[in-house]
Write a protein that holds these residues in place. Structure first.
Motif, PDB file in Angstrom:
ATOM      1  N   VAL A   1      98.471  27.527 106.277  1.00  0.00           N
ATOM      2  CA  VAL A   1      98.261  28.954 106.566  1.00  0.00           C
ATOM      3  C   VAL A   1      97.288  29.158 107.739  1.00  0.00           C
ATOM      4  O   VAL A   1      97.174  28.303 108.607  1.00  0.00           O
ATOM      5  CB  VAL A   1      97.788  29.700 105.300  1.00  0.00           C
ATOM      6  N   ASN A   2      96.564  30.258 107.735  1.00  0.00           N
ATOM      7  CA  ASN A   2      95.765  30.665 108.892  1.00  0.00           C
ATOM      8  C   ASN A   2      94.286  30.328 108.752  1.00  0.00           C
ATOM      9  O   ASN A   2      93.425  31.039 109.273  1.00  0.00           O
ATOM     10  CB  ASN A   2      95.938  32.166 109.151  1.00  0.00           C
ATOM     11  N   TYR A   3      93.974  29.272 108.043  1.00  0.00           N
ATOM     12  CA  TYR A   3      92.600  28.782 107.957  1.00  0.00           C
ATOM     13  C   TYR A   3      92.630  27.290 107.667  1.00  0.00           C
ATOM     14  O   TYR A   3      93.640  26.750 107.176  1.00  0.00           O
ATOM     15  CB  TYR A   3      91.783  29.529 106.892  1.00  0.00           C
ATOM     16  N   ILE A   4      91.514  26.638 107.995  1.00  0.00           N
ATOM     17  CA  ILE A   4      91.422  25.183 107.891  1.00  0.00           C
ATOM     18  C   ILE A   4      90.105  24.822 107.217  1.00  0.00           C
ATOM     19  O   ILE A   4      89.047  25.320 107.610  1.00  0.00           O
ATOM     20  CB  ILE A   4      91.490  24.527 109.288  1.00  0.00           C
ATOM     21  N   LEU A   5      90.182  23.951 106.235  1.00  0.00           N
ATOM     22  CA  LEU A   5      88.991  23.401 105.590  1.00  0.00           C
ATOM     23  C   LEU A   5      88.684  22.049 106.218  1.00  0.00           C
ATOM     24  O   LEU A   5      89.581  21.228 106.400  1.00  0.00           O
ATOM     25  CB  LEU A   5      89.230  23.227 104.086  1.00  0.00           C
ATOM     26  N   PHE A   6      87.406  21.827 106.558  1.00  0.00           N
ATOM     27  CA  PHE A   6      87.027  20.521 107.082  1.00  0.00           C
ATOM     28  C   PHE A   6      85.654  20.115 106.551  1.00  0.00           C
ATOM     29  O   PHE A   6      84.921  20.936 106.008  1.00  0.00           O
ATOM     30  CB  PHE A   6      87.053  20.502 108.619  1.00  0.00           C
ATOM     31  N   GLU A   7      85.355  18.840 106.740  1.00  0.00           N
ATOM     32  CA  GLU A   7      84.120  18.265 106.206  1.00  0.00           C
ATOM     33  C   GLU A   7      83.403  17.507 107.315  1.00  0.00           C
ATOM     34  O   GLU A   7      84.022  16.818 108.122  1.00  0.00           O
ATOM     35  CB  GLU A   7      84.471  17.321 105.055  1.00  0.00           C
ATOM     36  N   THR A   8      82.074  17.650 107.356  1.00  0.00           N
ATOM     37  CA  THR A   8      81.272  16.982 108.373  1.00  0.00           C
ATOM     38  C   THR A   8      79.884  16.667 107.817  1.00  0.00           C
ATOM     39  O   THR A   8      79.432  17.311 106.861  1.00  0.00           O
ATOM     40  CB  THR A   8      81.129  17.866 109.625  1.00  0.00           C
ATOM     41  N   THR A   9      79.228  15.712 108.413  1.00  0.00           N
ATOM     42  CA  THR A   9      77.842  15.410 108.048  1.00  0.00           C
ATOM     43  C   THR A   9      76.860  16.272 108.833  1.00  0.00           C
ATOM     44  O   THR A   9      75.649  16.188 108.608  1.00  0.00           O
ATOM     45  CB  THR A   9      77.520  13.924 108.306  1.00  0.00           C
ATOM     46  N   CYS A  10      77.362  17.091 109.748  1.00  0.00           N
ATOM     47  CA  CYS A  10      76.509  18.035 110.479  1.00  0.00           C
ATOM     48  C   CYS A  10      76.294  19.258 109.586  1.00  0.00           C
ATOM     49  O   CYS A  10      77.014  20.255 109.684  1.00  0.00           O
ATOM     50  CB  CYS A  10      77.153  18.425 111.802  1.00  0.00           C
ATOM     51  N   LEU A  11      75.319  19.176 108.699  1.00  0.00           N
ATOM     52  CA  LEU A  11      75.142  20.190 107.662  1.00  0.00           C
ATOM     53  C   LEU A  11      74.665  21.525 108.213  1.00  0.00           C
ATOM     54  O   LEU A  11      74.795  22.558 107.538  1.00  0.00           O
ATOM     55  CB  LEU A  11      74.159  19.686 106.603  1.00  0.00           C
ATOM     56  N   THR A  12      74.099  21.535 109.408  1.00  0.00           N
ATOM     57  CA  THR A  12      73.594  22.777 110.003  1.00  0.00           C
ATOM     58  C   THR A  12      74.604  23.420 110.943  1.00  0.00           C
ATOM     59  O   THR A  12      74.251  24.297 111.735  1.00  0.00           O
ATOM     60  CB  THR A  12      72.291  22.497 110.774  1.00  0.00           C
ATOM     61  N   LEU A  13      75.854  23.012 110.874  1.00  0.00           N
ATOM     62  CA  LEU A  13      76.868  23.495 111.808  1.00  0.00           C
ATOM     63  C   LEU A  13      76.977  25.013 111.772  1.00  0.00           C
ATOM     64  O   LEU A  13      77.037  25.679 112.820  1.00  0.00           O
ATOM     65  CB  LEU A  13      78.219  22.860 111.489  1.00  0.00           C
ATOM     66  N   ARG A  14      77.009  25.596 110.584  1.00  0.00           N
ATOM     67  CA  ARG A  14      77.170  27.049 110.473  1.00  0.00           C
ATOM     68  C   ARG A  14      76.019  27.772 111.162  1.00  0.00           C
ATOM     69  O   ARG A  14      76.247  28.706 111.951  1.00  0.00           O
ATOM     70  CB  ARG A  14      77.235  27.458 109.003  1.00  0.00           C
ATOM     71  N   GLU A  15      74.787  27.355 110.898  1.00  0.00           N
ATOM     72  CA  GLU A  15      73.628  28.030 111.467  1.00  0.00           C
ATOM     73  C   GLU A  15      73.587  27.880 112.990  1.00  0.00           C
ATOM     74  O   GLU A  15      73.243  28.811 113.717  1.00  0.00           O
ATOM     75  CB  GLU A  15      72.345  27.493 110.850  1.00  0.00           C
ATOM     76  N   ARG A  16      73.947  26.701 113.470  1.00  0.00           N
ATOM     77  CA  ARG A  16      73.913  26.461 114.914  1.00  0.00           C
ATOM     78  C   ARG A  16      74.998  27.252 115.645  1.00  0.00           C
ATOM     79  O   ARG A  16      74.780  27.720 116.764  1.00  0.00           O
ATOM     80  CB  ARG A  16      74.056  24.969 115.193  1.00  0.00           C
ATOM     81  N   LEU A  17      76.151  27.399 115.010  1.00  0.00           N
ATOM     82  CA  LEU A  17      77.193  28.227 115.618  1.00  0.00           C
ATOM     83  C   LEU A  17      76.814  29.703 115.556  1.00  0.00           C
ATOM     84  O   LEU A  17      77.110  30.472 116.486  1.00  0.00           O
ATOM     85  CB  LEU A  17      78.532  27.996 114.921  1.00  0.00           C
ATOM     86  N   LEU A  18      76.148  30.091 114.491  1.00  0.00           N
ATOM     87  CA  LEU A  18      75.714  31.478 114.347  1.00  0.00           C
ATOM     88  C   LEU A  18      74.791  31.865 115.500  1.00  0.00           C
ATOM     89  O   LEU A  18      74.885  32.967 116.048  1.00  0.00           O
ATOM     90  CB  LEU A  18      74.999  31.651 113.005  1.00  0.00           C
ATOM     91  N   ALA A  19      73.918  30.952 115.878  1.00  0.00           N
ATOM     92  CA  ALA A  19      73.019  31.212 117.008  1.00  0.00           C
ATOM     93  C   ALA A  19      73.775  31.356 118.320  1.00  0.00           C
ATOM     94  O   ALA A  19      73.246  31.927 119.288  1.00  0.00           O
ATOM     95  CB  ALA A  19      72.001  30.077 117.116  1.00  0.00           C
ATOM     96  N   ARG A  20      75.001  30.848 118.356  1.00  0.00           N
ATOM     97  CA  ARG A  20      75.849  30.963 119.546  1.00  0.00           C
ATOM     98  C   ARG A  20      76.833  32.119 119.433  1.00  0.00           C
ATOM     99  O   ARG A  20      77.760  32.236 120.224  1.00  0.00           O
ATOM    100  CB  ARG A  20      76.612  29.646 119.768  1.00  0.00           C
TER     101      ARG A  20
END
Length: 362
Positions: free
Chosen positions: A291-310
């Protein structure tokens, strides 16, 4: 009250001085609102001097024409979530089975009626797909099985063969089966559960206009079942004017948009393939989606916060039962937005390497 879903653009605006985010946290059609739907909603303003039709007659007639079922087989609500809560409060199951991970409102709705919940865990080693292990979990002790297909947040759909066996198993024991199919119209080759409705009156399908027609702020969903007594009971489970004049006009117009769903599904499939490949190239474990979304996994646990700042919002999935830190979900948007997301992720990972000298794969 803690907000636990995606799409909190209001919180972002308050935190970032009114800036508008690029929102990958909510799974909304990137094509936007179809023009006939937009026009119908604007025209409906004139009717807002009246109460809404409490029976949603025009909308249910349009749904009946769409699905080839009597209008009495449909109940419309203030989003699929409201319909779900009405179903649970009407059925009042004592014991229910849900999967994990899946949409969190199922557990909340069931808990609200004091239901005992049996969790059927989906396995990471199986890409969180539903397998025939679920059949063993459907026993005479259950009153209800609640499934999401395609599942949120994984994007995996139940195979037609397995779904038929699940329905048969529920029929054998007289167990209610609710299937949340709110994202099914994003599949390029969706299979229809509607033919099963006439054969099993305890099967209920849940749908929404929210995602495909890009109207989450309108709040419009519905359920369908051959059990017209249940549909009548849902009217008595809450206040009568639950679907606004504008929402009813929105749904009626959406059902007249020939080809919109098929065109969207084809465009999404192309971008989903590209985006999945790019996320894997970033070193992430990407789970298969239909469908129109993708689940993924990473060891970069701060990814959400760092993208939010961008200026980019993604969905952190740590509050999904069965997942945890390091799991994220992104919507599939148009090509330009998807490329912006990948560039931002690459910048975050490059900065992370220089800061910590650490890898980011799984």
């Amino acid at each position: 009250m803690q907000y636990t879903h995606g799409g909190d653009v209001y919180g972002y605006r308050m935190a970032f001085g009114g800036r508008e985010p690029l929102d990958f946290s909510a799974n909304i059609n990137p094509r936007g609102i179809p023009e006939p739907v937009r026009t119908a909603m604007h025209q409906a303003i004139e009717d807002c001097i009246h109460y809404p039709d409490p029976e949603c007659r025009a909308l249910r007639a349009a749904l009946a024409a769409r699905w080839g079922m009597p209008a009495s087989s449909f109940f419309c609500g203030n989003g699929a979530a409201e319909v779900l809560y009405r179903l649970i409060h009407t059925l009042k199951p004592r014991a229910a089975c849900i999967t994990a991970p899946t949409f969190g409102e199922y557990e909340q709705a069931l808990t609200g009626v004091g239901c005992s919940i049996q969790i059927h865990s989906l396995h990471k080693e199986e890409d969180f797909a539903l397998t025939d292990r679920i059949l063993e979990a459907i026993t005479p002790e259950l009153d209800l099985v609640l499934l999401c297909s395609p599942n949120n947040p994984t994007g995996a759909a139940v195979s037609p063969d397995l779904m038929a066996r699940i329905i048969e198993r529920c029929r054998k024991y007289g167990v209610w089966l609710i299937v949340d199919a709110c994202f099914a119209d994003f599949m390029t080759a969706p299979f229809s559960l509607e033919p099963h409705l006439g054969a099993y009156e305890r099967l209920v399908l849940l749908h929404a206009f929210t995602k495909m027609y890009a109207v989450p702020g309108v709040r419009l969903g519905y359920c369908m079942s051959a059990n017209t007594a249940l549909m009548d009971s849902l009217h008595e489970a809450g206040q009568p004017w639950n679907v606004s004049v504008i929402a009813q006009a929105c749904g009626t117009a959406a059902l007249s948009c020939a080809g919109w769903e098929q065109e969207t599904a084809a465009a999404i499939a192309e971008q989903r393939t590209w985006l999945s490949e790019q996320l894997r190239a970033c070193g992430f474990r990407v789970y298969p989606s239909t469908v129109n979304y993708i689940l993924f996994e990473t060891t970069c646990l701060t990814l959400r916060e760092r993208l939010l700042a961008r200026g980019i919002m993604i969905r952190g999935c740590e509050n999904y039962r069965g997942l945890g830190q390091g799991y994220f979900r992104v919507a599939v948007k148009n090509e330009a937005d998807n490329r912006t997301l990948i560039r931002a992720i690459q910048e975050v990972l490059t900065d992370g390497k220089s800061d910590h000298g650490a890898g980011h794969g799984v």
